[in-house]
Design an enzyme around this catalytic site. Structure first.
Site, PDB file in Angstrom:
ATOM      1  N   CYS A  70       0.861  -1.171   0.000  1.00 47.34           N
ATOM      2  CA  CYS A  70       0.000   0.000   0.000  1.00 47.34           C
ATOM      3  C   CYS A  70       0.906   1.233   0.000  1.00 47.34           C
ATOM      4  O   CYS A  70       1.735   1.378   0.892  1.00 47.34           O
ATOM      5  CB  CYS A  70      -0.849  -0.028   1.273  1.00 47.34           C
ATOM      6  SG  CYS A  70      -1.501   1.588   1.730  1.00 47.34           S
ATOM      7  N   GLU A  86       8.879   1.390 -11.613  1.00 45.51           N
ATOM      8  CA  GLU A  86       7.550   1.592 -12.199  1.00 45.51           C
ATOM      9  C   GLU A  86       6.473   1.812 -11.130  1.00 45.51           C
ATOM     10  O   GLU A  86       5.529   1.022 -10.998  1.00 45.51           O
ATOM     11  CB  GLU A  86       7.166   0.414 -13.099  1.00 45.51           C
ATOM     12  CG  GLU A  86       8.043   0.300 -14.326  1.00 45.51           C
ATOM     13  CD  GLU A  86       7.460  -0.612 -15.392  1.00 45.51           C
ATOM     14  OE1 GLU A  86       6.631  -1.479 -15.060  1.00 45.51           O
ATOM     15  OE2 GLU A  86       7.841  -0.458 -16.562  1.00 45.51           O
ATOM     16  N   GLU A  91      13.924   0.789 -20.139  1.00 45.82           N
ATOM     17  CA  GLU A  91      13.551  -0.596 -20.457  1.00 45.82           C
ATOM     18  C   GLU A  91      12.867  -0.641 -21.801  1.00 45.82           C
ATOM     19  O   GLU A  91      12.021   0.210 -22.112  1.00 45.82           O
ATOM     20  CB  GLU A  91      12.521  -1.129 -19.447  1.00 45.82           C
ATOM     21  CG  GLU A  91      13.048  -1.526 -18.116  1.00 45.82           C
ATOM     22  CD  GLU A  91      11.921  -2.112 -17.257  1.00 45.82           C
ATOM     23  OE1 GLU A  91      10.980  -2.709 -17.815  1.00 45.82           O
ATOM     24  OE2 GLU A  91      11.986  -1.944 -16.036  1.00 45.82           O
ATOM     25  N   GLU A  96       8.341 -14.195 -15.748  1.00 49.56           N
ATOM     26  CA  GLU A  96       8.772 -13.556 -16.996  1.00 49.56           C
ATOM     27  C   GLU A  96       9.730 -14.438 -17.786  1.00 49.56           C
ATOM     28  O   GLU A  96      10.542 -13.943 -18.569  1.00 49.56           O
ATOM     29  CB  GLU A  96       9.356 -12.178 -16.686  1.00 49.56           C
ATOM     30  CG  GLU A  96       8.269 -11.275 -16.120  1.00 49.56           C
ATOM     31  CD  GLU A  96       8.701  -9.856 -15.853  1.00 49.56           C
ATOM     32  OE1 GLU A  96       9.790  -9.660 -15.298  1.00 49.56           O
ATOM     33  OE2 GLU A  96       7.935  -8.940 -16.201  1.00 49.56           O
TER      34      GLU A  96
HETATM   35  C1  GLA Z   1       8.204  -3.619 -16.663  1.00 49.32           C
HETATM   36  C2  GLA Z   1       9.005  -3.929 -15.418  1.00 49.32           C
HETATM   37  C3  GLA Z   1      10.010  -5.017 -15.624  1.00 49.32           C
HETATM   38  C4  GLA Z   1       9.424  -6.127 -16.456  1.00 49.32           C
HETATM   39  C5  GLA Z   1       8.927  -5.576 -17.751  1.00 49.32           C
HETATM   40  C6  GLA Z   1       8.365  -6.625 -18.671  1.00 49.32           C
HETATM   41  O1  GLA Z   1       8.738  -2.671 -17.453  1.00 49.32           O
HETATM   42  O2  GLA Z   1       9.668  -2.803 -14.905  1.00 49.32           O
HETATM   43  O3  GLA Z   1      10.391  -5.487 -14.356  1.00 49.32           O
HETATM   44  O4  GLA Z   1       8.373  -6.706 -15.756  1.00 49.32           O
HETATM   45  O5  GLA Z   1       7.892  -4.678 -17.487  1.00 49.32           O
HETATM   46  O6  GLA Z   1       7.922  -6.101 -19.880  1.00 49.32           O
END
Ligand code: GLA
Length: 646
Positions: A109, A144, A300, A348
């Site tokens: 949270c 993110e 990324e 992933e």
């Molecule tokens: C996001 C996350 C990463 C990974 C990518 C996969 O950008 O920051 O850790 O999960 O997506 O596309």
């Protein structure tokens, strides 16, 4: 300054024997930066207060020895299982009251003081241990923010929301007035009666929803600030960033960008979508706008397929490189990937990486190595500071208006991003270089400014737009602008507030064309528009009219000096025609890019990127920095790139 090249590096997923191979292959690939430790909390602090840095010491030493710098993550994006077992109240709760579980990531949270306390304890330990490590280049704060859990509706969040509202409104009467709680018996006698907008029988209070969005973005930013404060204190000389997600609705990046030392972005356009490069171009222009003319980093992207779409298209040969140059052309000075080595386990495991499951005898690896070599060669050649070229056009972008416009119970359903993209395309196809701006920004340098569906606008923003037009700027205002103020209260008497005078009109009634598109005739025609309204000119010149629908014969496009109003959701041909008309009146004759070809000028260089299946022949004088050949006459295949220096 080098151009940063590398990716998320998750050595904890691999036995130590692999780490040496990683370091050596990174050298082969020209990698000079690795993002380390993004999801390492449970390995860095396996038990409450017990830190294990030994493995990270080894990893950083190996990277350092290989000449790879570290973008060291604060590792707070995925709390360890012991923490949420001990304090389940850290786990976030959805609007329907479901407490999310462990076993995935981002299970916290944002308002939890406990989460923040544990997170900053870890960050302090990391900063103290690695603050003067020779490999440390930058801090990667969390990851993110808000990607999966952007809003939390738990009791802790409810209390934090009340505190935020108290600070904002002072008295509960102030809140009652702003939220219009006379409606549906919502009047509050005390802040204690207020809750986050949890699931309710039907439409929720719009101002409550909007304030919760403001609060939500603010709470995520507070998490960032808490970590950044530690880092700035312990390592004041190390720059820090957190990775953005392009046009990400839950976080008001105008607010966020001010707090970063440099902007970074994660970007995953769909390789199967023929028009994805346009979205990618627009996102990169947004980053350039947020970065404030400082270099930014593409933090990324995927080398090939992702794993999270229903169909995960692989990138075609050259596609990754072409999309990367879209960023470099727009002042990115770092091209990074998720992730270095493709995982063999975990959620992933089927997401592409720089080093694929199948090893080095692969297309992806070869492209990674070739591109790495190319960037190394360019490092000394491209300017490392950015002096942004003059930009002609601005698109007004406002997160608060985005939140307000896309609420339920609006006159019609509009995708704000859809509107922004459509104007972005119309402008760029006409050869205009575009910047995104906050509605309060200084607009004086722009030749043309569009405010698409700026549904919520403060009086100050509308004055700013009005002032720009008054000073001779060409302003395009589109339907559903200036409808409500910052409390979502309607501007009665014809909407638009101070823009009524600027535009020379007022609006009598909305007549959305639900399912029955209409057309436009006049100076500007448009094939199929899905919105109309009854416009009452008060000085404006009618340029185009609706040919059918409930507003038939009435104004669809008007001008009042240099201020244009568009009462229709113009189709692409209509937007293009309007932009051409306006450029004609401005006497602005710009070189048009060929369809599917980008031509982006950055300081001394012009980047030409061909996204078309058919080859494109470069028509510029100068030398191509990538081949060393004269640029004119160079044939670029699909995804081919030239960087032309005069
Ligand atoms: C996001 C996350 C990463 C990974 C990518 C996969 O950008 O920051 O850790 O999960 O997506 O596309």
């Amino acid at each position: 300054m080098p151009i940063w090249y590398g990716g998320d590096y998750n050595p904890e997923q691999w036995p130590r024997a692999v780490w040496d191979e990683d370091a050596s292959l990174m050298r082969t690939a020209g990698v000079n930066l690795a993002t380390v430790g993004v999801f390492s909390w449970s390995r860095l602090e396996p038990r409450d207060g017990e830190f294990d840095f030994e493995w990270l010491d080894v990893v950083l030493e190996k990277l350092h020895a290989a000449g790879v710098r570290a973008d060291l993550a604060t590792a707070t994006a995925s709390p360890p299982p012991w923490l949420t077992l001990k304090h389940p109240e850290i786990l976030p709760v959805t609007a329907s009251g479901v407490r999310l579980s462990t076993g995935s990531r981002q299970q916290y949270c944002p308002s939890s003081p406990l989460y923040r306390r544990y997170a900053t304890r870890l960050v302090t330990a990391l900063a103290e241990r690695y603050g003067s490590h020779p490999a440390l280049q930058m801090w990667h704060v969390n990851n993110e923010y808000g990607c999966h859990v952007s809003r939390c509706y738990c009791d802790v969040s409810a209390e934090a929301f009340r505190g935020w509202l108290r600070d904002k409104y002072g008295t509960v009467e102030g809140l009652n007035h702003a939220w219009g709680t006379a409606f549906w018996s919502q009047h509050y006698s005390s802040f204690d009666e207020v809750f986050p907008p949890r699931d309710a029988p039907t439409f929720k209070n719009p101002a409550q929803l909007l304030d919760f969005d403001r609060f939500g973005s603010h709470e995520l930013l507070e998490c960032f600030r808490a970590e950044a404060a530690v880092l700035r204190q312990v390592t004041p000389d190390i720059p820090l960033t957190t990775n953005f997600m392009g046009f990400f609705k839950p976080a008001n990046y105008w607010e966020w960008a001010k707090e970063l030392d440099f902007v970074s972005d994660d970007s995953y356009p769909d390789p199967a979508d023929e028009t994805a490069y346009l979205h990618s171009a627009m996102t990169r222009d947004l980053m350039r706008s947020l970065a404030g003319d400082k270099p930014w980093v593409l933090m990324e992207q995927a080398t090939s397929a992702v794993n999270w779409r229903p169909q995960n298209a692989a990138k075609r040969p050259g596609q990754m490189r072409a999309w990367s140059y879209q960023a470099i052309a727009r002042e990115a000075r770092g091209i990074m990937y998720f992730q270095w080595r493709q995982s063999i386990a975990g959620a992933e495991q089927f997401h592409s990486g720089m080093l694929p499951h199948s090893g080095t005898d692969t297309r992806v690896w070869r492209e990674v190595v070739e591109f790495g070599a190319e960037l190394t060669a360019l490092s000394g050649v491209l300017p490392s500071t950015v002096a942004a070229p003059p930009v002609e056009a601005a698109i007004v972008l406002d997160w608060e208006s985005w939140w307000a416009l896309e609420q339920p119970a609006r006159p019609t359903r509009i995708s704000y991003q859809g509107q922004l993209s459509a104007w972005y395309r119309a402008f760029t196809q006409a050869g205009l270089r575009v910047r995104f701006v906050h509605p309060g920004a200084d607009l004086s340098g722009f030749r043309v400014v569009v405010a698409p569906t700026l549904f919520l606008a403060t009086e100050a923003s509308l004055d700013n737009l009005a002032g720009y037009a008054r000073d001779g700027g060409t302003l395009i205002v589109t339907f559903q602008t200036g409808i409500v103020d910052e409390n979502l209260r309607v501007r009665s008497g014809g909407y638009l507030g101070p823009l009524q005078r600027t535009l020379g009109l007022w609006i009598e009634e909305f007549t959305p064309l639900a399912g029955h598109p209409a057309a436009l005739a006049g100076t500007v025609t448009s094939s199929s528009v899905t919105w109309s309204e009854v416009v009452r000119p008060a000085g404006a010149t009618v340029e185009s009219e609706f040919t059918d629908g409930p507003a038939a014969g009435g104004p669809a496009i008007t001008s009042n000096g240099t201020a244009w109003y568009v009462a229709a959701d113009l189709a692409a041909d209509g937007k293009a025609a309007l932009v051409e008309t306006i450029l004609g009146r401005l006497g602005l004759d710009l070189p048009r890019p060929a369809p599917g070809v980008e031509r982006i000028t950055s300081q001394a260089d012009t980047y030409v990127i061909n996204h078309n299946p058919l080859p494109y022949v470069v028509e510029l004088d100068g030398t191509d920095l990538l081949t060393g050949k004269p640029a004119r006459g160079l044939e670029l295949p699909q995804y081919g790139v030239a960087i032309v220096r005069a």
